[in-house]
Design an enzyme around this catalytic site. Structure first.
Site, PDB file in Angstrom:
ATOM      1  N   LEU A  99      -2.253   2.625   9.985  1.00  0.00           N
ATOM      2  CA  LEU A  99      -3.189   1.629   9.488  1.00  0.00           C
ATOM      3  C   LEU A  99      -2.379   0.828   8.488  1.00  0.00           C
ATOM      4  CD1 LEU A  99      -6.649   3.277   8.631  1.00  0.00           C
ATOM      5  CD2 LEU A  99      -6.248   1.374  10.184  1.00  0.00           C
ATOM      6  N   ASP A 100      -2.342  -0.490   8.630  1.00  0.00           N
ATOM      7  CA  ASP A 100      -1.498  -1.255   7.716  1.00  0.00           C
ATOM      8  C   ASP A 100      -1.999  -1.124   6.271  1.00  0.00           C
ATOM      9  OD1 ASP A 100      -3.523  -3.159   9.114  1.00  0.00           O
ATOM     10  OD2 ASP A 100      -3.035  -4.211   7.278  1.00  0.00           O
ATOM     11  N   LYS A 101      -1.127  -1.413   5.341  1.00  0.00           N
ATOM     12  CA  LYS A 101      -1.384  -1.169   3.921  1.00  0.00           C
ATOM     13  C   LYS A 101      -2.692  -1.800   3.426  1.00  0.00           C
ATOM     14  CE  LYS A 101       1.119  -1.271  -0.498  1.00  0.00           C
ATOM     15  NZ  LYS A 101       2.400  -1.632  -1.143  1.00  0.00           N
ATOM     16  N   PRO A 102      -3.032  -3.033   3.834  1.00  0.00           N
ATOM     17  CA  PRO A 102      -4.289  -3.639   3.352  1.00  0.00           C
ATOM     18  C   PRO A 102      -5.545  -3.117   4.048  1.00  0.00           C
ATOM     19  CG  PRO A 102      -2.662  -5.316   3.995  1.00  0.00           C
ATOM     20  CD  PRO A 102      -2.228  -4.019   4.573  1.00  0.00           C
ATOM     21  N   SER A 103      -5.383  -2.247   5.057  1.00  0.00           N
ATOM     22  CA  SER A 103      -6.541  -1.734   5.798  1.00  0.00           C
ATOM     23  C   SER A 103      -6.932  -0.346   5.292  1.00  0.00           C
ATOM     24  CB  SER A 103      -6.233  -1.679   7.294  1.00  0.00           C
ATOM     25  OG  SER A 103      -5.956  -2.977   7.799  1.00  0.00           O
TER      26      SER A 103
END
Length: 231
Positions: A99-103
């Site tokens: 899951l990407d960092k902002p998610s």
């Protein structure tokens, strides 16, 4: 046994990371730098950075984390805010996918290299469900275009399921995992993602798990997950 499968079954590294280490010349078999595709015999000595490793009997670990924004899904301990330090589990584990960092939202962690490889195969079409908040009203036209496939990264995304939740929020169920897929799809259609939360992977849900908390997979959840993977 192939070297990358051998390494993944030690529970030390997932297969993709093993392939990178092989390319970097960090893995040896009987003192010889190995190549991708090499086989390991029972009597062979396999070492990573000179330290011998073996497949040992270990209790399999399967965790569900409700990942907060700002945590990076990497096993690299030198990365600040890495998911391994955040969870702080006493034995070695790694994340299944990203899951990407902002998610935020659901991510699985395990020491079972085999289940990682099964879940990461895109051709298996395992469902992942997300709730997405965007910067303007969600229209039926937008939902239809998202569901029908969007041109990103030189390809057209697979058909998927979309549904409206509120004025600026919708749900989407994917069976593939291109890099930043939902964000790129929305951008291509003129929308900007304000919040992205994963709420389900196959039969696994957050099930009331608070943000930043983790739990072990229940026996019924694990049994159903393994049954689906082995279908």
């Amino acid at each position: 046994m192939r070297i990358n499968k051998y390494i993944s079954e030690t529970g030390l590294y997932p297969r993709r990371e093993t392939d990178r280490m092989i390319s970097a010349g960090r893995i040896t078999i009987n003192g010889r730098v190995c190549e991708k595709g090499d086989n390991v015999e029972p009597e062979d000595i396999v070492a990573v950075d000179g330290a011998p490793i073996t497949i040992a009997e270990r209790e399999p670990v399967y965790l569900v984390l409700n990942k907060p924004i700002g945590i990076t899904c990497t096993s690299a301990r030198q990365v600040e805010g890495n998911i391994i330090d955040f969870v702080g589990y006493p034995s070695r584990i790694f994340a299944v996918g990203r899951l990407d960092k902002p998610s935020e939202g659901l991510i699985l962690l395990t020491n079972d290299g085999g289940i990682v490889n099964q879940m990461m195969r895109s051709e298996n079409g395992h469902e992942k469900e997300y709730v997405v908040t965007v910067d303007k009203p969600v229209t039926e036209d937008f939902l239809e275009k998202m569901a029908g496939g969007v041109e990103i990264l030189g390809t057209r995304t697979k058909l998927c399921v979309t549904y409206k939740i509120s004025k600026t929020q919708f749900g989407i169920i994917l069976t593939q995992g291109l890099n930043l897929q939902i964000r790129r799809m929305c951008k291509e259609l003129g929308y900007r993602v304000l919040r992205l939360e994963r709420i389900r992977i196959m039969n696994i849900t957050l099930n009331g798990l608070e943000r930043g908390q983790w739990r072990h997979l229940g026996n019924d959840e694990l049994s159903e997950l393994l049954d689906r993977l082995n279908d």
